[in-house]
Design a protein around this motif. Sequence first.
Motif, PDB file in Angstrom:
ATOM      1  N   GLU A 318     -69.498  -3.897 -20.276  1.00  0.00           N
ATOM      2  CA  GLU A 318     -69.609  -3.013 -19.098  1.00  0.00           C
ATOM      3  C   GLU A 318     -68.625  -3.469 -18.021  1.00  0.00           C
ATOM      4  OE1 GLU A 318     -73.763  -2.449 -18.029  1.00  0.00           O
ATOM      5  OE2 GLU A 318     -74.303  -2.352 -20.139  1.00  0.00           O
ATOM      6  N   ALA A 319     -69.084  -3.620 -16.764  1.00  0.00           N
ATOM      7  CA  ALA A 319     -68.132  -3.971 -15.706  1.00  0.00           C
ATOM      8  C   ALA A 319     -67.744  -5.448 -15.724  1.00  0.00           C
ATOM      9  CB  ALA A 319     -68.730  -3.610 -14.347  1.00  0.00           C
ATOM     10  N   LEU A 320     -68.641  -6.327 -16.187  1.00  0.00           N
ATOM     11  CA  LEU A 320     -68.363  -7.770 -16.145  1.00  0.00           C
ATOM     12  C   LEU A 320     -67.467  -8.239 -17.276  1.00  0.00           C
ATOM     13  CD1 LEU A 320     -71.891  -9.188 -15.218  1.00  0.00           C
ATOM     14  CD2 LEU A 320     -69.867  -9.085 -13.762  1.00  0.00           C
ATOM     15  N   GLY A 321     -67.430  -7.511 -18.353  1.00  0.00           N
ATOM     16  CA  GLY A 321     -66.622  -7.897 -19.506  1.00  0.00           C
ATOM     17  C   GLY A 321     -67.304  -8.929 -20.374  1.00  0.00           C
ATOM     18  N   ALA A 340     -70.958 -12.236 -20.913  1.00  0.00           N
ATOM     19  CA  ALA A 340     -71.005 -13.261 -21.969  1.00  0.00           C
ATOM     20  C   ALA A 340     -69.574 -13.748 -22.168  1.00  0.00           C
ATOM     21  CB  ALA A 340     -71.557 -12.671 -23.260  1.00  0.00           C
ATOM     22  N   HIS A 341     -69.316 -14.996 -21.807  1.00  0.00           N
ATOM     23  CA  HIS A 341     -67.962 -15.534 -21.956  1.00  0.00           C
ATOM     24  C   HIS A 341     -68.037 -16.743 -22.864  1.00  0.00           C
ATOM     25  CE1 HIS A 341     -66.414 -12.649 -19.160  1.00  0.00           C
ATOM     26  NE2 HIS A 341     -67.326 -13.000 -18.268  1.00  0.00           N
ATOM     27  N   LEU A 342     -67.576 -16.548 -24.075  1.00  0.00           N
ATOM     28  CA  LEU A 342     -67.740 -17.563 -25.108  1.00  0.00           C
ATOM     29  C   LEU A 342     -66.412 -18.253 -25.367  1.00  0.00           C
ATOM     30  CD1 LEU A 342     -69.862 -15.412 -27.597  1.00  0.00           C
ATOM     31  CD2 LEU A 342     -70.567 -16.553 -25.481  1.00  0.00           C
ATOM     32  N   GLY A 343     -66.450 -19.573 -25.432  1.00  0.00           N
ATOM     33  CA  GLY A 343     -65.227 -20.348 -25.632  1.00  0.00           C
ATOM     34  C   GLY A 343     -64.805 -20.385 -27.095  1.00  0.00           C
ATOM     35  N   GLU A 344     -63.819 -21.240 -27.350  1.00  0.00           N
ATOM     36  CA  GLU A 344     -63.291 -21.376 -28.709  1.00  0.00           C
ATOM     37  C   GLU A 344     -64.383 -21.843 -29.661  1.00  0.00           C
ATOM     38  OE1 GLU A 344     -59.844 -23.973 -28.924  1.00  0.00           O
ATOM     39  OE2 GLU A 344     -59.288 -23.269 -26.916  1.00  0.00           O
ATOM     40  N   GLU A 345     -64.321 -21.309 -30.846  1.00  0.00           N
ATOM     41  CA  GLU A 345     -65.173 -21.745 -31.961  1.00  0.00           C
ATOM     42  C   GLU A 345     -66.665 -21.718 -31.674  1.00  0.00           C
ATOM     43  OE1 GLU A 345     -63.310 -25.445 -33.227  1.00  0.00           O
ATOM     44  OE2 GLU A 345     -61.441 -24.351 -32.879  1.00  0.00           O
ATOM     45  N   VAL A 346     -67.076 -20.894 -30.766  1.00  0.00           N
ATOM     46  CA  VAL A 346     -68.512 -20.705 -30.538  1.00  0.00           C
ATOM     47  C   VAL A 346     -69.081 -19.925 -31.715  1.00  0.00           C
ATOM     48  CG1 VAL A 346     -70.137 -19.346 -29.114  1.00  0.00           C
ATOM     49  CG2 VAL A 346     -68.483 -20.893 -28.018  1.00  0.00           C
ATOM     50  N   HIS A 347     -70.300 -20.246 -32.121  1.00  0.00           N
ATOM     51  CA  HIS A 347     -70.962 -19.484 -33.179  1.00  0.00           C
ATOM     52  C   HIS A 347     -72.204 -18.798 -32.622  1.00  0.00           C
ATOM     53  CE1 HIS A 347     -69.301 -21.870 -36.876  1.00  0.00           C
ATOM     54  NE2 HIS A 347     -68.365 -21.509 -36.019  1.00  0.00           N
ATOM     55  N   ILE A 348     -72.276 -17.498 -32.839  1.00  0.00           N
ATOM     56  CA  ILE A 348     -73.466 -16.732 -32.437  1.00  0.00           C
ATOM     57  C   ILE A 348     -73.965 -16.035 -33.688  1.00  0.00           C
ATOM     58  CG2 ILE A 348     -74.318 -14.791 -31.054  1.00  0.00           C
ATOM     59  CD1 ILE A 348     -73.591 -17.172 -29.324  1.00  0.00           C
ATOM     60  N   GLY A 349     -75.185 -16.315 -34.075  1.00  0.00           N
ATOM     61  CA  GLY A 349     -75.685 -15.768 -35.343  1.00  0.00           C
ATOM     62  C   GLY A 349     -76.542 -14.534 -35.180  1.00  0.00           C
ATOM     63  N   VAL A 354     -76.820 -12.665 -25.869  1.00  0.00           N
ATOM     64  CA  VAL A 354     -76.220 -13.488 -24.818  1.00  0.00           C
ATOM     65  C   VAL A 354     -75.831 -12.581 -23.663  1.00  0.00           C
ATOM     66  CG1 VAL A 354     -74.414 -15.157 -24.216  1.00  0.00           C
ATOM     67  CG2 VAL A 354     -75.254 -15.030 -26.583  1.00  0.00           C
ATOM     68  N   LYS A 355     -76.314 -12.926 -22.461  1.00  0.00           N
ATOM     69  CA  LYS A 355     -76.008 -12.113 -21.272  1.00  0.00           C
ATOM     70  C   LYS A 355     -75.610 -13.009 -20.119  1.00  0.00           C
ATOM     71  CE  LYS A 355     -78.230 -11.451 -17.856  1.00  0.00           C
ATOM     72  NZ  LYS A 355     -79.241 -11.346 -16.789  1.00  0.00           N
ATOM     73  N   ASN A 356     -74.553 -12.665 -19.412  1.00  0.00           N
ATOM     74  CA  ASN A 356     -74.126 -13.375 -18.209  1.00  0.00           C
ATOM     75  C   ASN A 356     -74.191 -14.896 -18.384  1.00  0.00           C
ATOM     76  OD1 ASN A 356     -73.145 -13.375 -15.574  1.00  0.00           O
ATOM     77  ND2 ASN A 356     -75.197 -13.642 -14.722  1.00  0.00           N
ATOM     78  N   SER A 357     -73.593 -15.369 -19.446  1.00  0.00           N
ATOM     79  CA  SER A 357     -73.639 -16.798 -19.760  1.00  0.00           C
ATOM     80  C   SER A 357     -72.281 -17.258 -20.243  1.00  0.00           C
ATOM     81  CB  SER A 357     -74.638 -17.061 -20.892  1.00  0.00           C
ATOM     82  OG  SER A 357     -75.949 -16.760 -20.468  1.00  0.00           O
ATOM     83  N   THR A 358     -71.946 -18.507 -19.933  1.00  0.00           N
ATOM     84  CA  THR A 358     -70.730 -19.065 -20.506  1.00  0.00           C
ATOM     85  C   THR A 358     -71.141 -20.091 -21.547  1.00  0.00           C
ATOM     86  OG1 THR A 358     -70.634 -20.772 -18.831  1.00  0.00           O
ATOM     87  CG2 THR A 358     -69.383 -18.769 -18.390  1.00  0.00           C
ATOM     88  N   MET A 359     -70.396 -20.124 -22.630  1.00  0.00           N
ATOM     89  CA  MET A 359     -70.645 -21.126 -23.669  1.00  0.00           C
ATOM     90  C   MET A 359     -69.326 -21.820 -23.937  1.00  0.00           C
ATOM     91  SD  MET A 359     -73.240 -19.040 -26.171  1.00  0.00           S
ATOM     92  CE  MET A 359     -73.665 -20.430 -27.220  1.00  0.00           C
ATOM     93  N   ALA A 360     -69.338 -23.150 -23.812  1.00  0.00           N
ATOM     94  CA  ALA A 360     -68.077 -23.883 -23.965  1.00  0.00           C
ATOM     95  C   ALA A 360     -67.769 -24.100 -25.444  1.00  0.00           C
ATOM     96  CB  ALA A 360     -68.159 -25.207 -23.217  1.00  0.00           C
ATOM     97  N   LYS A 361     -66.597 -24.615 -25.683  1.00  0.00           N
ATOM     98  CA  LYS A 361     -66.066 -24.792 -27.034  1.00  0.00           C
ATOM     99  C   LYS A 361     -67.083 -25.387 -28.000  1.00  0.00           C
ATOM    100  CE  LYS A 361     -62.199 -26.880 -29.454  1.00  0.00           C
ATOM    101  NZ  LYS A 361     -60.924 -27.609 -29.368  1.00  0.00           N
ATOM    102  N   GLY A 362     -67.225 -24.745 -29.129  1.00  0.00           N
ATOM    103  CA  GLY A 362     -68.029 -25.298 -30.214  1.00  0.00           C
ATOM    104  C   GLY A 362     -69.536 -25.173 -30.045  1.00  0.00           C
ATOM    105  N   ALA A 363     -70.009 -24.519 -28.990  1.00  0.00           N
ATOM    106  CA  ALA A 363     -71.467 -24.353 -28.832  1.00  0.00           C
ATOM    107  C   ALA A 363     -71.965 -23.355 -29.871  1.00  0.00           C
ATOM    108  CB  ALA A 363     -71.786 -23.874 -27.425  1.00  0.00           C
TER     109      ALA A 363
END
Length: 461
Positions: A318-321, A340-349, A354-363
């Motif tokens: 939507e507006a936040l991307g 939802a801003h997910l870093g490198e190599e994040v896995h979501i099964g 995921v909403k309005n959250s950042t996940m750093a590399k490999g989470a």
Amino acid sequence: MAFVDVVIMAAGKGTRMKSSMPKVLHRVGGRALLQHVMETAAQVNARRVVVITGHGADQVEATLTPNERLQCVRQMPQLGTGHAMQQALPVLDDDGVTLVLSGDVPLIQADTLQALLNLCDGQHLALLTLQIPTPTGYGRLVRNPKGQVQAIVEEKDATPEQRLIQEIYSGIMAVPTRLLRAWLARLDNHNAQHEYYLTDVVKFAVADACSVQAHCITDAWQVEGVNNPVQLAQLERAYQQLQAQAFMLAGVRLADPARFDVRGSLTCGADVDIDVNCVFEGVVRLGDGVRIGANCMIANATIEAGAIIHPFTHIDGEALGVTVGAGARIGPFARLRPGAHLGEEVHIGNFVEVKNSTMAKGAKANHLAYLGDATVGERVNYGAGSITANYDGANKHRTVIEADVHVGSNCVLVAPVTLGAGGTIGGGSTITKDTPVGALTVTRAKQTSIADWQRPVKTKK
Ligand code: UD1
Ligand code: CA
């Protein structure tokens, strides 16, 4: 070259759409029909663009982005295409050429319009026509034995012989404005529909010995109009096929171009693979080597290089991307919501939201989980069934999970709360207070067993 003034006719009701929405606001490729025509009109260097509105005028005008060249003119009531053009005359200047477009003919291409303008050359009446085997419903081009255009006859006014003519008028013409003005003054409505037909100007041009030129094209989709939902769906397919062709020629591998829909703007890097039944909406960017599995819906998102989106994933920024980092693995059956801003190599099964959250590399959050308003550090492992309780019924609060935390299964993290780096949260814990760095934190009751437990037995009646 004379100045070009574009007039877009968009006042008609669109009765056959059987819709409460004005016809020109129905969508192809996620954009209103009128929007497509406006975008194409913008490519012919027009001095001004005049939109004739009438039916649902307020609604139609509200969708237009104002600019100094745009003007709206109202036609009330709607007495035909010629009457529509009469309403535009006060805002047109005689030194120009008027390019008449229809708000319900969305796929006309700018190079075709340019060819028509060249043919008009500031002095002739130039008509865009099409040769089709099934001309039903369209105005027919009547030519004399020398092949010169004599008139356009509407279907309802045509003789049986004229109905056999397969060259039809597209609804698009280029005409010197001073001539148009004189001809429109001579219109009457003595015809089968009791309307003022713009197409009658052809007769007047012939009478005035002004040359009438026809630019006959073969791409039916360019001039096909939308009068009912069947035609709307057909044009949608034509539009999607065109886009699919363009993407494939640019190197994108589509499993099936007939099952690919872009309703907005999609940009793709090199070596992108897209499986069947994917829909892209809003602004979507796919980096090099991205793979999209079957049946994904992706809107307003950036997917970085090498990321894989497995089947049945739903992403809408939507507006936040939404951003999916390089090499990430998402889905199947994942849901990424705005922010939802997910870093490198994040896995979501599967079944992870995921909403309005950042996940750093490999989470990683691999199964059945919710992360809302969370800041998740590198390499965090977030267990199945765990959720952030981010909403207390009135306000939203943040959950911070520092690097290398291991959250067991079925945990409830009651925000605001911070889980210290490297900590472990025992499965089934409800965490209401910050947890220390490196510690195991468990909140569940100790396991007890009662020996020789007798289960209740059913009482006999
Ligand atoms: C028109 C042409 C026909 C051509 C066809 C191509 C006339 C008389 N006929 O017929 O020769 O083959 O387009 O698609 O021009 N509109 C107004 N005000 C009105 C009536 C119409 O603004 O009073 C607008 C409509 O919103 C639409 C366009 O003009 O955008 C065409 O009107 P429509 O009623 O669809 O014309 P057709 O009968 O299809
Ligand atoms: Ca029409």
